[in-house]
Design a protein around this motif. Structure first.
Motif, PDB file in Angstrom:
ATOM      1  N   VAL A   1       0.859  -1.191   0.000  1.00 18.26           N
ATOM      2  CA  VAL A   1       0.000   0.000   0.000  1.00 18.26           C
ATOM      3  C   VAL A   1       0.889   1.231   0.000  1.00 18.26           C
ATOM      4  CG1 VAL A   1      -0.188   0.075   2.537  1.00 18.26           C
ATOM      5  CG2 VAL A   1      -1.950   1.148   1.117  1.00 18.26           C
ATOM      6  N   THR A   2       0.459   2.271  -0.717  1.00 15.06           N
ATOM      7  CA  THR A   2       1.239   3.499  -0.845  1.00 15.06           C
ATOM      8  C   THR A   2       0.420   4.697  -0.394  1.00 15.06           C
ATOM      9  OG1 THR A   2       2.509   2.607  -2.704  1.00 15.06           O
ATOM     10  CG2 THR A   2       2.486   5.002  -2.445  1.00 15.06           C
ATOM     11  N   LEU A   3       1.033   5.538   0.443  1.00 14.49           N
ATOM     12  CA  LEU A   3       0.450   6.817   0.840  1.00 14.49           C
ATOM     13  C   LEU A   3       0.993   7.878  -0.099  1.00 14.49           C
ATOM     14  CD1 LEU A   3       1.017   6.548   4.708  1.00 14.49           C
ATOM     15  CD2 LEU A   3      -0.983   5.811   3.403  1.00 14.49           C
ATOM     16  N   ILE A   4       0.100   8.571  -0.819  1.00 14.84           N
ATOM     17  CA  ILE A   4       0.502   9.549  -1.830  1.00 14.84           C
ATOM     18  C   ILE A   4       0.178  10.946  -1.321  1.00 14.84           C
ATOM     19  CG2 ILE A   4       0.228  10.308  -4.221  1.00 14.84           C
ATOM     20  CD1 ILE A   4      -0.772   7.443  -4.827  1.00 14.84           C
ATOM     21  N   CYS A   5       1.206  11.784  -1.175  1.00 12.83           N
ATOM     22  CA  CYS A   5       1.025  13.157  -0.694  1.00 12.83           C
ATOM     23  C   CYS A   5       1.274  14.126  -1.846  1.00 12.83           C
ATOM     24  CB  CYS A   5       1.981  13.448   0.460  1.00 12.83           C
ATOM     25  SG  CYS A   5       1.597  14.971   1.370  1.00 12.83           S
ATOM     26  N   GLU A   6       0.311  15.044  -2.069  1.00 13.21           N
ATOM     27  CA  GLU A   6       0.418  16.018  -3.144  1.00 13.21           C
ATOM     28  C   GLU A   6       0.048  17.403  -2.620  1.00 13.21           C
ATOM     29  OE1 GLU A   6      -0.970  14.151  -7.190  1.00 13.21           O
ATOM     30  OE2 GLU A   6      -2.353  13.495  -5.626  1.00 13.21           O
ATOM     31  N   VAL A   7       0.579  18.431  -3.283  1.00  9.12           N
ATOM     32  CA  VAL A   7       0.184  19.810  -3.001  1.00  9.12           C
ATOM     33  C   VAL A   7      -0.526  20.320  -4.238  1.00  9.12           C
ATOM     34  CG1 VAL A   7       0.942  22.130  -2.352  1.00  9.12           C
ATOM     35  CG2 VAL A   7       2.143  20.132  -1.450  1.00  9.12           C
ATOM     36  N   TYR A   8      -1.829  20.443  -4.171  1.00  7.59           N
ATOM     37  CA  TYR A   8      -2.616  20.810  -5.341  1.00  7.59           C
ATOM     38  C   TYR A   8      -2.428  22.278  -5.704  1.00  7.59           C
ATOM     39  CZ  TYR A   8      -5.195  16.404  -5.390  1.00  7.59           C
ATOM     40  OH  TYR A   8      -5.530  15.076  -5.492  1.00  7.59           O
ATOM     41  N   GLY A   9      -2.419  22.542  -7.008  1.00 14.77           N
ATOM     42  CA  GLY A   9      -2.363  23.911  -7.509  1.00 14.77           C
ATOM     43  C   GLY A   9      -1.061  24.610  -7.225  1.00 14.77           C
ATOM     44  N   SER A  10       0.015  23.853  -7.053  1.00 17.08           N
ATOM     45  CA  SER A  10       1.302  24.468  -6.724  1.00 17.08           C
ATOM     46  C   SER A  10       2.402  23.846  -7.570  1.00 17.08           C
ATOM     47  CB  SER A  10       1.610  24.281  -5.237  1.00 17.08           C
ATOM     48  OG  SER A  10       2.850  24.863  -4.912  1.00 17.08           O
ATOM     49  N   SER A  11       3.509  24.574  -7.664  1.00 15.83           N
ATOM     50  CA  SER A  11       4.640  24.089  -8.445  1.00 15.83           C
ATOM     51  C   SER A  11       5.397  23.016  -7.669  1.00 15.83           C
ATOM     52  CB  SER A  11       5.578  25.261  -8.781  1.00 15.83           C
ATOM     53  OG  SER A  11       5.969  25.933  -7.601  1.00 15.83           O
ATOM     54  N   THR A  12       6.419  22.469  -8.295  1.00 15.26           N
ATOM     55  CA  THR A  12       7.194  21.388  -7.676  1.00 15.26           C
ATOM     56  C   THR A  12       8.171  21.965  -6.657  1.00 15.26           C
ATOM     57  OG1 THR A  12       8.788  21.537  -9.478  1.00 15.26           O
ATOM     58  CG2 THR A  12       6.987  19.958  -9.718  1.00 15.26           C
ATOM     59  N   GLY A  13       8.988  21.096  -6.103  1.00 16.58           N
ATOM     60  CA  GLY A  13       9.998  21.531  -5.161  1.00 16.58           C
ATOM     61  C   GLY A  13       9.649  21.230  -3.717  1.00 16.58           C
ATOM     62  N   TRP A  14       8.587  20.477  -3.484  1.00 20.74           N
ATOM     63  CA  TRP A  14       8.185  20.151  -2.119  1.00 20.74           C
ATOM     64  C   TRP A  14       8.880  18.874  -1.645  1.00 20.74           C
ATOM     65  CZ3 TRP A  14       5.237  23.605   0.445  1.00 20.74           C
ATOM     66  CH2 TRP A  14       4.487  24.513  -0.299  1.00 20.74           C
ATOM     67  N   THR A  15       9.158  18.820  -0.353  1.00 20.53           N
ATOM     68  CA  THR A  15       9.565  17.565   0.281  1.00 20.53           C
ATOM     69  C   THR A  15       8.464  17.192   1.271  1.00 20.53           C
ATOM     70  OG1 THR A  15      10.832  18.745   1.981  1.00 20.53           O
ATOM     71  CG2 THR A  15      12.026  17.997   0.031  1.00 20.53           C
ATOM     72  N   PHE A  16       8.320  15.895   1.534  1.00 19.29           N
ATOM     73  CA  PHE A  16       7.131  15.417   2.234  1.00 19.29           C
ATOM     74  C   PHE A  16       7.482  14.638   3.497  1.00 19.29           C
ATOM     75  CE2 PHE A  16       6.280  15.834  -2.263  1.00 19.29           C
ATOM     76  CZ  PHE A  16       5.080  16.530  -2.293  1.00 19.29           C
ATOM     77  N   SER A  17       6.566  14.663   4.454  1.00 15.98           N
ATOM     78  CA  SER A  17       6.675  13.861   5.675  1.00 15.98           C
ATOM     79  C   SER A  17       5.319  13.238   5.960  1.00 15.98           C
ATOM     80  CB  SER A  17       7.106  14.732   6.856  1.00 15.98           C
ATOM     81  OG  SER A  17       8.388  15.275   6.651  1.00 15.98           O
ATOM     82  N   TRP A  18       5.355  12.022   6.513  1.00 12.74           N
ATOM     83  CA  TRP A  18       4.121  11.295   6.811  1.00 12.74           C
ATOM     84  C   TRP A  18       4.036  11.017   8.301  1.00 12.74           C
ATOM     85  CZ3 TRP A  18       6.906  10.891   2.459  1.00 12.74           C
ATOM     86  CH2 TRP A  18       6.220  10.971   1.233  1.00 12.74           C
ATOM     87  N   TYR A  19       2.804  11.040   8.830  1.00 12.38           N
ATOM     88  CA  TYR A  19       2.578  10.862  10.261  1.00 12.38           C
ATOM     89  C   TYR A  19       1.435   9.881  10.493  1.00 12.38           C
ATOM     90  CZ  TYR A  19       5.118  15.326  10.397  1.00 12.38           C
ATOM     91  OH  TYR A  19       6.038  16.321  10.220  1.00 12.38           O
ATOM     92  N   ALA A  20       1.543   9.149  11.596  1.00 13.32           N
ATOM     93  CA  ALA A  20       0.440   8.300  12.050  1.00 13.32           C
ATOM     94  C   ALA A  20      -0.261   9.039  13.182  1.00 13.32           C
ATOM     95  CB  ALA A  20       0.961   6.958  12.537  1.00 13.32           C
ATOM     96  N   VAL A  21      -1.585   9.090  13.118  1.00 14.49           N
ATOM     97  CA  VAL A  21      -2.356   9.767  14.163  1.00 14.49           C
ATOM     98  C   VAL A  21      -2.430   8.850  15.375  1.00 14.49           C
ATOM     99  CG1 VAL A  21      -4.574  10.820  14.747  1.00 14.49           C
ATOM    100  CG2 VAL A  21      -3.710  10.953  12.405  1.00 14.49           C
ATOM    101  N   SER A  22      -2.086   9.399  16.536  1.00 15.33           N
ATOM    102  CA  SER A  22      -2.099   8.604  17.761  1.00 15.33           C
ATOM    103  C   SER A  22      -3.501   8.076  18.032  1.00 15.33           C
ATOM    104  CB  SER A  22      -1.624   9.463  18.937  1.00 15.33           C
ATOM    105  OG  SER A  22      -1.714   8.746  20.151  1.00 15.33           O
ATOM    106  N   SER A  23      -3.585   6.840  18.528  1.00 13.55           N
ATOM    107  CA  SER A  23      -4.885   6.211  18.765  1.00 13.55           C
ATOM    108  C   SER A  23      -5.489   6.571  20.113  1.00 13.55           C
ATOM    109  CB  SER A  23      -4.754   4.688  18.663  1.00 13.55           C
ATOM    110  OG  SER A  23      -3.827   4.211  19.612  1.00 13.55           O
ATOM    111  N   ASP A  24      -4.759   7.375  20.926  1.00 16.61           N
ATOM    112  CA  ASP A  24      -5.355   7.815  22.181  1.00 16.61           C
ATOM    113  C   ASP A  24      -6.017   9.176  21.966  1.00 16.61           C
ATOM    114  OD1 ASP A  24      -3.313   9.704  22.107  1.00 16.61           O
ATOM    115  OD2 ASP A  24      -2.010   8.559  23.437  1.00 16.61           O
ATOM    116  N   TYR A  25      -6.416   9.815  23.048  1.00 18.07           N
ATOM    117  CA  TYR A  25      -7.158  11.064  22.912  1.00 18.07           C
ATOM    118  C   TYR A  25      -6.261  12.286  22.776  1.00 18.07           C
ATOM    119  CZ  TYR A  25     -11.387   8.532  24.006  1.00 18.07           C
ATOM    120  OH  TYR A  25     -12.428   7.661  23.956  1.00 18.07           O
ATOM    121  N   SER A  26      -4.950  12.089  22.739  1.00 15.95           N
ATOM    122  CA  SER A  26      -4.033  13.227  22.594  1.00 15.95           C
ATOM    123  C   SER A  26      -4.054  13.798  21.180  1.00 15.95           C
ATOM    124  CB  SER A  26      -2.607  12.791  22.948  1.00 15.95           C
ATOM    125  OG  SER A  26      -2.159  11.793  22.027  1.00 15.95           O
ATOM    126  N   ASN A  27      -4.490  12.981  20.223  1.00 20.75           N
ATOM    127  CA  ASN A  27      -4.534  13.397  18.811  1.00 20.75           C
ATOM    128  C   ASN A  27      -3.162  13.846  18.308  1.00 20.75           C
ATOM    129  OD1 ASN A  27      -6.147  13.563  16.496  1.00 20.75           O
ATOM    130  ND2 ASN A  27      -6.353  15.771  16.706  1.00 20.75           N
TER     131      ASN A  27
END
Length: 422
Positions: A116-142
């Motif tokens: 499975v692949t997580l695809i991150c894009e910035v719509y309506g913008s030029s290139t040059g972005w670098t990306f980071s991915w996060y998992a949302v904590s499963s407790d109530y701290s969010n």
């Protein structure tokens, strides 16, 4: 001086377009066509204000921000003289906040071992972005926990080559560009659900189907072999995010059983069992819908079994409807009260729904198909038997080779001895 004799103002804006994005560079330039004037003193105004915004001929926003959006015009006065320009035409500068958008490919519902692949894009913008991915904590701290091996600057894809149960969860991404770094806001949340072949616990749903009518009672129980109460029911909905049944206002939990007394459409979401150590097992997608629903099995269907789907209507007795059945958007059976698929295979995996000409259509349900354990065991036994069948031949071959080698050595020694005695 009459208006027609005033020098012409040319308002130029470099790199401006409809919907400039925060972080880009935008330049405003004021050019005045006035003969005989050696120098101009410039004045920039914003949004009709009487205060001078800038006195530069060329004003640059680097980077441009949302607060820079507005209507601009410029005005010129001759340095050391009395001539003035007319007021330039107003130009509107719009600035959009870049938004990271996360999607999942090929799908959110997986079986252990699937990629499975997580695809991150910035719509309506030029290139040059670098990306980071996060998992949302499963407790109530969010909290958003950065994935330990999150790649930056390597494109907008993050891949789990072999999905595991631990990858079940909710993910977001962000993008960064420029120096100093400019960050987007967090993306939309995307859930990923991984179903185990033999999970240690099962989520038992009553009534036993994935789609349910509104205003009915719904029970969800986490059951394991030891019949323990160490499990709790959790859910993820689009409207409220991650929630725990034991501390909610929408349901009540007794032991490992969660009960919703009267369902509403916002109860639609993914429900699963969580252990005391925070491990997630057996996610099930539940849809609450009025009028028409599809009756489909809660658990994955085993290859070779029979799959039965029914179209149900809330306000009739019996509730069955003569309806059309669809798979992945294509009509596969028309005007029947149920659809039966014998000898199910992996090719039958997909999204199913039913449609009635007057009552409407049901939501979609994902039907997962897994390989039967017996077939897996037969495959393993077949492999072992093949290896064992070959082993005697391999053993005989090794013994013959060994004997041949010893015979060659012995003959070599005899030949060597004869040569010395001659």
């Amino acid at each position: 001086m009459e208006l027609s004799q005033l020098p012409l103002v040319l308002l130029l804006i470099s790199n401006i377009h409809s919907g400039n994005t925060e972080g880009e560079t935008v330049t405003l330039r004021c050019d005045i066509d006035g003969e005989g004037v050696t120098g101009w003193r410039y004045s920039w105004y914003k949004d009709g204000s009487n205060s001078v915004f800038s006195e530069l001929q060329e004003h640059t926003f680097s980077p441009v921000t949302e607060s820079d959006a507005g209507k601009y015009f410029c005005y010129g006065a001759e340095r050391g003289g009395s001539r003035t320009s007319n007021i330039g035409d107003e130009v509107t500068l719009t600035v959009d906040t870049p938004q990271a958008v996360l999607s999942v490919s090929p799908q959110k519902w997986l079986t252990e071992g699937d990629p499975v692949t997580l695809i991150c894009e910035v719509y309506g913008s030029s290139t040059g972005w670098t990306f980071s991915w996060y998992a949302v904590s499963s407790d109530y701290s969010n909290r958003y926990n950065l994935l330990s091996d999150s790649s930056r600057g390597a494109g907008g894809n993050y891949t789990f080559s072999s999905a595991a149960l631990k990858h079940t969860g909710v993910y977001v991404c962000t993008a960064e560009r420029g120096k100093p770094g400019y960050y987007t806001t967090y993306s939309n949340k995307q859930p990923v659900w991984v179903t185990g072949v033999s999970p240690p616990v099962s989520l038992i749903i009553s009534p036993s189907r994935t789609q349910h009518f509104t205003s009915v009672s719904l029970s969800l129980s986490c059951e394991d072999q030891s019949n323990s109460d160490r499990w709790r029911v959790k859910r993820y909905t689009e409207s409220l995010g991650l929630e725990d049944c034991s501390s909610s206002v929408w349901a009540s939990q007794t032991g490992s059983t969660c009960t919703i007394s009267s369902t509403i459409t916002s109860d639609t979401g993914v429900y699963w069992c969580q252990s005391e150590s925070g491990e997630n097992y057996h996610p099930v997608n539940i849809t609450v819908h009025p009028d028409v629903i599809l009756e489909s099995p809660v658990h994955p269907v085993t290859e070779g079994d029979t799959l039965t789907l029914r179209c149900l209507y809330q306000h009739s007795t019996p509730p069955n409807l003569r309806a059309d059945f669809y798979k992945d958007g294509s009509l596969i059976q028309s005007q029947t009260t149920e659809m039966i698929i014998f000898n199910v295979s992996k090719s039958h995996e997909g999204f199913y729904y039913c449609k009635h000409s007057e009552r409407g259509e049901s939501p979609k349900s994902w039907i997962s198909v897994r390989v039967s354990r017996s077939e897996s065991q037969i495959s393993v036994l077949h492999t072992l038997s093949s290896v064992l069948a070959v082993c005697p031949y391999l053993l005989v071959t090794v013994v013959l080779i060994f004997k041949c080698c010893r015979m060659r050595v012995l003959i070599s020694h005899i030949h060597s001895g004869n040569t010395e005695g001659e």
